[in-house]
Structures are given as structure tokens and as C-alpha cells.
Design a protein around this motif. Structure first.
Motif, PDB file in Angstrom:
ATOM      1  N   LEU A 124       0.842  -4.517  -2.902  1.00 20.93           N
ATOM      2  CA  LEU A 124       1.157  -3.419  -2.041  1.00 20.93           C
ATOM      3  C   LEU A 124       1.680  -2.088  -2.947  1.00 20.93           C
ATOM      4  N   ILE A 144       2.126   1.509  -1.839  1.00 17.47           N
ATOM      5  CA  ILE A 144       3.007   1.461  -0.823  1.00 17.47           C
ATOM      6  C   ILE A 144       4.222   0.970  -1.748  1.00 17.47           C
ATOM      7  N   ARG A 176       8.270  -3.873   3.373  1.00 14.45           N
ATOM      8  CA  ARG A 176       6.919  -3.604   4.336  1.00 14.45           C
ATOM      9  C   ARG A 176       6.471  -4.982   4.597  1.00 14.45           C
ATOM     10  N   MET A 215       2.874   0.682  11.220  1.00 13.39           N
ATOM     11  CA  MET A 215       2.369   1.380  10.075  1.00 13.39           C
ATOM     12  C   MET A 215       1.590   2.422  10.574  1.00 13.39           C
ATOM     13  N   SER A 216       1.261   3.250   9.767  1.00  8.26           N
ATOM     14  CA  SER A 216       0.333   4.437  10.113  1.00  8.26           C
ATOM     15  C   SER A 216      -0.896   3.956   9.702  1.00  8.26           C
ATOM     16  N   GLN A 239      -1.500   3.749   5.827  1.00  7.46           N
ATOM     17  CA  GLN A 239      -0.776   2.420   5.301  1.00  7.46           C
ATOM     18  C   GLN A 239      -1.488   1.176   5.685  1.00  7.46           C
ATOM     19  N   CYS A 240      -2.106   1.093   7.067  1.00  2.60           N
ATOM     20  CA  CYS A 240      -2.809  -0.327   7.200  1.00  2.60           C
ATOM     21  C   CYS A 240      -4.159  -0.165   6.280  1.00  2.60           C
ATOM     22  N   ARG A 248      -4.291   0.899   3.335  1.00  6.25           N
ATOM     23  CA  ARG A 248      -3.687   0.399   1.827  1.00  6.25           C
ATOM     24  C   ARG A 248      -3.611  -0.984   2.039  1.00  6.25           C
ATOM     25  N   VAL A 249      -2.925  -1.637   3.205  1.00 10.48           N
ATOM     26  CA  VAL A 249      -2.857  -3.047   3.347  1.00 10.48           C
ATOM     27  C   VAL A 249      -4.321  -3.865   3.308  1.00 10.48           C
TER      28      VAL A 249
END
Length: 281
Positions: free
Chosen positions: A135, A140, A146, A154-155, A158-159, A161-162
Motif C-alpha cells: 500500500l 497509500i 487502511r 475508500m475513494s 484509492q481503490c 491503488r489497492v
């Protein structure tokens, strides 16, 4: 020898209206450390071709190819257990719509650690520490906190990036990014593209970027394949494609960019079609 080599790939779906050919005899190859863009409008078979490589198409799909090799290994002929050891580990994919691609019933940490459990044998604290590292690698910074979040908390950025963290968890040799900036605002799109390119360079991965955005192609790709109605219309290095497109369809795509508008009307694909409605190469 190319890292991924595909020859004469065809994907057909059995539908109520009959057999529908979504991909019609295309060739694709990508070398190590290369960034290949596959571009075309929605419905041109870009995603379907790569989902065929991943073995993620539904039972209604029939996949045939003369060659589908990864590092010389035949992906079509190998047993399922051998393919599972490659897919998700050596070949990873980032899917469209990150919020929809993550399981809403499980935390971010559980989903990242599941990849590490399955392919790397990491469990417990070791898996958790690696998940936090991943992350942090994708930007992140509060990764430890998180891990307990659910996707809806999460935005979209962000999702995404996950999803990237999950895809690179096992240090893949080939990363396939399917419309990685869909549904993200312009600022976040730029951040995600920069992240993907930096990770590709850092880890020496080959990267296949599926997109309909010619701006993404110009910024990221070494080489480009242009698809239309399941067919490959053109293949060229990125500079040649923009400076001297060879197919009518590529010219149509480039002419439809707002910066190329002449007068108050943008050209459409229909302007470049043959008299019978087809598209010549």
C-alpha cells in the motif's frame, strides 16, 4: 523470444442469437520491460483478448489460437494447476472499475493478504507487513490503518491503488492494465498513469495497457496495436503511429481527437468506412 506471444487468437461467444466472434484472429506479442498499448473503441475486443490469456472468460466463450505462449510455455495446453501458478503471480491484471472489482464483503487487508497467501505462502504477521508495504508503494501512506477498511470506505482512486497493489504483490513479469483510469477524475488519472509507469520501470515488468484514450497511448507506450471489431488494424511504434498512421481506422481515431478538429465538427468513424460499411487497413 517474446515474453508473451499470441498468434491467430479467436474468441467466440455462444449467444441466443448465435455465435458472436468478439476477437477474430489477432496476433499479440510483448517483450520484457516493454509497454504495449492496445487501443480501440469500446467493443473492439481489447479486454476480451487479454481475459482469454488470463483464463477468465465465461463458459460461453470458445478460445482458439495457433500459439499462446508465456516465456515459451503453452498457456492453452498446460494443466489448470500449472496455469494457476502463473496467472496472478507471473501474469497479473488490473481490471476496469476498481470499486466493482474489489469484493465489497471483505476488507482491503484481507483481499491483499489472500493474494500473498495463495501465491507467496505468506500468512499472519508476514502477510500483513507485506500488505502495508504494498500500500505504501502505491501511495497509500496510512496503509496499516487502511487494511481494515472496506472498499466502499475508500475513494475510486484509492481503490485503484489497492488493485495495483494486489497486482504487483507477487512481482509479476507481465502486468495487464485494463482501462486503469476509467471513472477517475483527470488529476487522479495522471497520478495512476505515473504510478504504473514508475512501477513498470522500477521492477522491469512488461506492461500491456488496454485503453481507448490516445493521450494515454502517447504518454506511456513504446508500441501500439489498434483494434476494430475484433480485428487488428495496425501495429506500430508509438511515434510512427501518430506521425504516419497506415489504416483508415487509426486515422479516424486520431482525427476524432478534439485538438485535431477542423471547423465545428469532429469526424466520426463512419467518415472513414468503406462503401460497404467496413474499415480497410
Amino acid at each position: 523470444m517474446a515474453m508473451l506471444e499470441i498468434k491467430n487468437l479467436t474468441v467466440a461467444f455462444d449467444t441466443a442469437a448465435g455465435l458472436f466472434k468478439a476477437v477474430d484472429g489477432i496476433d499479440v506479442s510483448v517483450d520484457g520491460r516493454e509497454v504495449l498499448a492496445i487501443v480501440g473503441e469500446s467493443g473492439s475486443g481489447k479486454s476480451v483478448a487479454m481475459l482469454a490469456v488470463m483464463g477468465l472468460l465465461p463458459a460461453t466463450a470458445t478460445v482458439t489460437a495457433d500459439v499462446m505462449n508465456f516465456e515459451g510455455k503453452d498457456l492453452l495446453a498446460m494443466p489448470a494447476n500449472q496455469k494457476r501458478a502463473i496467472i496472478g503471480k507471473e501474469i497479473a491484471m488490473i481490471f476496469q472499475e476498481p470499486i466493482a472489482s474489489l469484493n465489497p464483503c471483505f476488507t482491503i487487508g484481507f483481499q491483499i493478504e489472500e493474494v500473498l497467501n495463495q501465491h507467496m505462502g505468506l500468512r499472519g504477521n508476514a502477510a500483513r507487513q507485506r500488505a502495508v508495504e504494498l500500500l505504501q508503494m502505491v501511495g497509500i501512506t496510512d496503509g496499516a490503518e487502511r487494511l481494515g477498511a472496506f472498499p466502499h470506505q475508500m475513494s475510486g482512486g484509492q481503490c485503484q491503488r489497492v488493485m495495483i497493489a494486489m497486482a504487483i504483490a507477487c512481482d509479476p513479469k507481465l502486468l495487464i492494465a485494463d482501462e486503469p483510469t476509467t471513472a477517475l477524475d483527470v488529476t487522479i488519472q495522471k497520478q495512476i498513469l505515473d504510478l504504473l509507469v514508475s512501477l513498470q520501470d522500477r521492477y522491469g515488468m512488461a506492461l500491456i495497457m488496454i485503453t481507448h484514450d490516445m493521450g494515454v497511448v502517447a504518454e506511456t507506450a513504446d508500441r501500439v496495436i489498434v483494434q476494430y471489431k475484433g480485428n487488428k488494424m495496425e501495429e506500430a511504434d508509438v511515434l510512427s503511429l501518430f506521425e504516419n498512421p497506415q489504416s483508415n481506422y487509426t486515422r479516424a481515431l486520431l482525427s476524432a481527437l478534439p485538438e485535431n478538429a477542423v471547423g465545428d465538427r469532429l469526424p466520426t468513424v463512419a467518415d472513414f468506412e468503406d462503401t460497404d460499411g467496413g474499415m480497410s487497413r
